[in-house]
Every structure is written in structure tokens, then in C-alpha cells.
Motif scaffolding. Structure first.
Motif, PDB file in Angstrom:
ATOM      1  N   UNK A 240      46.428  36.911  44.910  1.00  0.00           N
ATOM      2  CA  UNK A 240      46.927  38.129  45.560  1.00  0.00           C
ATOM      3  C   UNK A 240      46.195  39.338  44.993  1.00  0.00           C
ATOM      4  N   UNK A 241      46.163  40.413  45.763  1.00  0.00           N
ATOM      5  CA  UNK A 241      45.444  41.609  45.329  1.00  0.00           C
ATOM      6  C   UNK A 241      46.329  42.847  45.256  1.00  0.00           C
ATOM      7  N   UNK A 242      47.610  42.742  45.610  1.00  0.00           N
ATOM      8  CA  UNK A 242      48.484  43.909  45.607  1.00  0.00           C
ATOM      9  C   UNK A 242      48.535  44.558  44.232  1.00  0.00           C
ATOM     10  N   UNK A 243      48.812  43.757  43.199  1.00  0.00           N
ATOM     11  CA  UNK A 243      48.874  44.301  41.839  1.00  0.00           C
ATOM     12  C   UNK A 243      47.500  44.742  41.361  1.00  0.00           C
ATOM     13  N   UNK A 244      46.464  44.069  41.828  1.00  0.00           N
ATOM     14  CA  UNK A 244      45.102  44.438  41.440  1.00  0.00           C
ATOM     15  C   UNK A 244      44.769  45.830  41.948  1.00  0.00           C
ATOM     16  N   UNK A 245      45.090  46.121  43.210  1.00  0.00           N
ATOM     17  CA  UNK A 245      44.827  47.438  43.768  1.00  0.00           C
ATOM     18  C   UNK A 245      45.612  48.514  43.020  1.00  0.00           C
ATOM     19  N   UNK A 246      46.894  48.224  42.720  1.00  0.00           N
ATOM     20  CA  UNK A 246      47.720  49.198  42.006  1.00  0.00           C
ATOM     21  C   UNK A 246      47.158  49.486  40.614  1.00  0.00           C
ATOM     22  N   UNK A 247      46.843  48.410  39.885  1.00  0.00           N
ATOM     23  CA  UNK A 247      46.345  48.571  38.520  1.00  0.00           C
ATOM     24  C   UNK A 247      44.982  49.261  38.503  1.00  0.00           C
ATOM     25  N   UNK A 248      44.230  49.039  39.544  1.00  0.00           N
ATOM     26  CA  UNK A 248      42.900  49.639  39.606  1.00  0.00           C
ATOM     27  C   UNK A 248      42.982  51.161  39.711  1.00  0.00           C
ATOM     28  N   UNK A 249      43.768  51.659  40.659  1.00  0.00           N
ATOM     29  CA  UNK A 249      43.819  53.112  40.883  1.00  0.00           C
ATOM     30  C   UNK A 249      44.696  53.828  39.861  1.00  0.00           C
ATOM     31  N   UNK A 250      45.591  53.095  39.195  1.00  0.00           N
ATOM     32  CA  UNK A 250      46.449  53.730  38.192  1.00  0.00           C
ATOM     33  C   UNK A 250      45.838  53.681  36.795  1.00  0.00           C
ATOM     34  N   UNK A 251      44.665  53.115  36.687  1.00  0.00           N
ATOM     35  CA  UNK A 251      43.973  53.012  35.403  1.00  0.00           C
ATOM     36  C   UNK A 251      43.458  54.392  34.991  1.00  0.00           C
ATOM     37  N   UNK A 252      43.903  54.879  33.837  1.00  0.00           N
ATOM     38  CA  UNK A 252      43.473  56.203  33.359  1.00  0.00           C
ATOM     39  C   UNK A 252      41.988  56.228  33.007  1.00  0.00           C
ATOM     40  N   UNK A 253      41.401  55.054  32.822  1.00  0.00           N
ATOM     41  CA  UNK A 253      39.974  54.956  32.489  1.00  0.00           C
ATOM     42  C   UNK A 253      39.179  54.393  33.675  1.00  0.00           C
ATOM     43  N   UNK A 254      39.651  54.701  34.867  1.00  0.00           N
ATOM     44  CA  UNK A 254      39.035  54.151  36.073  1.00  0.00           C
ATOM     45  C   UNK A 254      37.545  54.464  36.155  1.00  0.00           C
ATOM     46  N   UNK A 255      37.168  55.688  35.800  1.00  0.00           N
ATOM     47  CA  UNK A 255      35.774  56.111  35.936  1.00  0.00           C
ATOM     48  C   UNK A 255      34.986  55.991  34.640  1.00  0.00           C
ATOM     49  N   UNK A 256      35.586  55.387  33.631  1.00  0.00           N
ATOM     50  CA  UNK A 256      34.886  55.219  32.357  1.00  0.00           C
ATOM     51  C   UNK A 256      33.690  54.293  32.525  1.00  0.00           C
ATOM     52  N   UNK A 257      32.658  54.541  31.741  1.00  0.00           N
ATOM     53  CA  UNK A 257      31.450  53.729  31.852  1.00  0.00           C
ATOM     54  C   UNK A 257      31.707  52.292  31.426  1.00  0.00           C
ATOM     55  N   UNK A 258      32.452  52.119  30.337  1.00  0.00           N
ATOM     56  CA  UNK A 258      32.740  50.781  29.812  1.00  0.00           C
ATOM     57  C   UNK A 258      34.216  50.469  30.029  1.00  0.00           C
ATOM     58  N   UNK A 259      34.517  49.695  31.052  1.00  0.00           N
ATOM     59  CA  UNK A 259      35.893  49.346  31.383  1.00  0.00           C
ATOM     60  C   UNK A 259      35.913  47.915  31.938  1.00  0.00           C
ATOM     61  N   UNK A 260      35.964  46.921  31.057  1.00  0.00           N
ATOM     62  CA  UNK A 260      35.892  45.522  31.503  1.00  0.00           C
ATOM     63  C   UNK A 260      37.000  45.127  32.470  1.00  0.00           C
ATOM     64  N   UNK A 261      38.242  45.584  32.228  1.00  0.00           N
ATOM     65  CA  UNK A 261      39.339  45.205  33.112  1.00  0.00           C
ATOM     66  C   UNK A 261      39.116  45.755  34.524  1.00  0.00           C
ATOM     67  N   UNK A 262      38.649  46.994  34.621  1.00  0.00           N
ATOM     68  CA  UNK A 262      38.357  47.550  35.944  1.00  0.00           C
ATOM     69  C   UNK A 262      37.282  46.720  36.639  1.00  0.00           C
ATOM     70  N   UNK A 263      36.256  46.376  35.904  1.00  0.00           N
ATOM     71  CA  UNK A 263      35.165  45.595  36.486  1.00  0.00           C
ATOM     72  C   UNK A 263      35.658  44.239  36.993  1.00  0.00           C
ATOM     73  N   UNK A 264      36.548  43.619  36.227  1.00  0.00           N
ATOM     74  CA  UNK A 264      37.068  42.312  36.640  1.00  0.00           C
ATOM     75  C   UNK A 264      37.961  42.449  37.876  1.00  0.00           C
ATOM     76  N   UNK A 265      38.746  43.520  37.941  1.00  0.00           N
ATOM     77  CA  UNK A 265      39.597  43.739  39.126  1.00  0.00           C
ATOM     78  C   UNK A 265      38.746  43.952  40.366  1.00  0.00           C
ATOM     79  N   UNK A 266      37.718  44.765  40.246  1.00  0.00           N
ATOM     80  CA  UNK A 266      36.834  45.003  41.383  1.00  0.00           C
ATOM     81  C   UNK A 266      36.136  43.708  41.795  1.00  0.00           C
TER      82      UNK A 266
END
Length: 259
Positions: free
Chosen positions: A184-210
Motif C-alpha cells: 500500500x502507498x497511503x502511509x508512504x504518501x503521508x510520511x513523504x510529505x510530512x517529512x520535515x527533511x523532505x528536501x534534504x540532500x541526504x534523506x534515505x527514508x525519503x529516497x526509499x519511499x519515493x
């Protein structure tokens, strides 16, 4: 001298065999290095999209996304929609129950052999691959129809595919990558946009969600295009099953946690 050589060779053979067996056992029970262990889960997202797109188009039921099946079940209880497909609610019950069974079996395998141990992961992904391939064989042999959602024979295939999805989620939990639920991707989308480090250069969790979202989308697109073919769903299952078998084999060469 020849007699001595003949006597020595078996002794050498007997000495080497236990040594290699011990090394193999140690290799199989060793925990894997989790640094890049998310990669098989990202690949599993592709398989989810591939199978769910084909299954929904062919049978009107999801194999991985049990939220959708729960809504189908609720609508069926309410007698809605009025033109709902034959036994939609029963297909949903079978899918949900089989998903839970697959998750339970895979979780017990992980608990028995160790959640991050190589043997546990090999068995889990091997089980997933075999369940998909068994369904692919049955469809290829025309035991299960590809595009007849009203046929009772689809109840042969739903348990296999839904159970493998449950086992897949259990594997992602065992590896500790909660940001890659794989079905499922519902929680993935939520966690992605609510991540305070969304635009950080080094963000492994964001990269894995994308990566998970992109791969599931690509899998769904491939599954949709294959569904346009007469034997498309069967082909999708063969592709998905082979991917899972290759992932199971890949754990053999995965680095140990100590490396």
C-alpha cells in the motif's frame, strides 16, 4: 605408495566435507547486512503493482491491497453497488483471510530462524515466488481462467497470490523498513510529505519511499499493459514469480552483518 595415496584421498575428502558443511551452515544462519537490504523490498513493490493490476482487471479483486478488499466486503454486506460483480464479497473474504495466513506463516518462519538471518529471508522469498509461479502454472494450464471474474475457479488462485502478499509484508516488517510496506502507498504518501527533511540532500527514508511508489506505479503500468493481451495475466505472474525466486537466490550472496 599407491596404496597410501588411495587411503589418504578418502580421508581428505571426509575432512573437507564437514568443513564446507559447517561454513554453509554458518553462512545461512548469519544475519544479513541491513545497509542495502531495502533493495529487494523495492523490487517487491514492482511485483505488487504487476500482480494487483492484473488481478483486479481479471478477477475484480486485489491481492495485496487489503484496504480495497475491505471496502469491497463492506459494500457487499450492504448489497452495493446494485450491479456488483458476482460474489465480490466472498472474493474479498478469501483474499483477506489468505493474506493474513501468508503473513502468519512468514512471521513464524522469521521467528523460528531469526528475522534478519539469511536462511529466513531465503525461505520467505522462495515461498512468495513459488506461490506466484504455482498460480501462473494453473492459469497457463487453463485450470484458472484469466478474464472470468464470475467463474468459481478463480477461488483456486486468490489464496496463493494473497498469501504471498502477506508473506511479502511480513518480510518488510522483519527487515525493519516500515517506510516500505510493499503493498500500500497511503502511509508512504503521508510520511513523504510530512517529512520535515523532505528536501534534504541526504534523506534515505525519503529516497526509499519515493522508490517504493515509483516501482509500484511502474509495476501497475506493466501489469495493465500485459492485461491487454489474451495471456497477459499469466505472463505477469511468471515475471513476478521469477523476480521473487531471483530475490531469494540473491540473499545467498548478500553481505553478512559483520561485513
Amino acid at each position: 605408495m599407491p596404496a597410501e595415496a588411495g587411503e589418504t584421498a578418502p580421508l581428505i575428502g571426509r575432512g573437507l566435507q564437514p568443513r564446507y558443511s559447517k561454513r554453509l551452515r554458518q553462512h545461512l544462519v548469519a544475519p544479513v547486512n541491513l545497509r542495502h537490504a531495502y533493495a529487494p523490498l523495492i523490487a517487491s513493490c514492482f511485483v505488487t503493482g504487476l500482480i494487483d493490476a492484473g488481478a483486479y482487471n481479471a478477477w475484480g479483486t486485489f491481492m495485496g491491497m487489503q484496504t480495497g478488499n475491505t471496502i469491497f466486503l463492506a459494500l457487499g454486506v450492504a448489497g452495493l453497488p446494485a450491479d456488483s460483480k458476482h460474489l465480490q464479497w466472498l472474493r474479498s473474504i478469501v483474499a483477506i483471510s489468505s493474506f493474513m495466513l501468508g503473513s502468519c506463516i512468514a512471521s513464524n518462519i522469521a521467528s523460528r530462524f531469526g528475522k534478519t538471518r539469511r536462511l529466513s529471508l531465503i525461505l520467505s522469498f522462495l515461498l512468495q515466488g513459488l506461490l506466484i509461479l504455482i498460480t501462473g502454472i494453473l492459469i497457463t494450464a487453463d485450470v484458472i481462467p484469466q478474464k472470468k471474474p464470475n467463474s468459481d475457479r478463480i477461488f483456486i488462485g486468490i489464496p496463493f497470490l494473497a498469501a504471498q502478499s502477506g508473506a511479502q509484508v511480513a518480510a518488510s516488517r522483519a527487515l525493519g523498513f516500515s517506510e516500505i510496506p510493499t503493498t500500500v502507498l497511503t502511509s508512504v504518501y503521508n510520511d513523504l510529505v510530512s517529512d520535515s527533511r523532505l528536501l534534504a540532500k541526504n534523506n534515505p527514508k525519503r529516497n526509499r519511499r519515493v522508490g517504493a511508489a515509483v516501482m509500484m506505479l511502474l509495476g501497475g503500468i506493466c501489469g495493465g499493459w500485459l492485461s491487454r493481451l489474451n495471456d497477459g495475466f499469466g505472463i505477469a505472474l511468471w515475471v513476478g514469480g521469477v523476480i521473487k525466486i531471483l530475490l531469494a537466490a540473491a540473499w545467498l550472496w548478500y553481505a553478512d552483518s559483520m561485513e
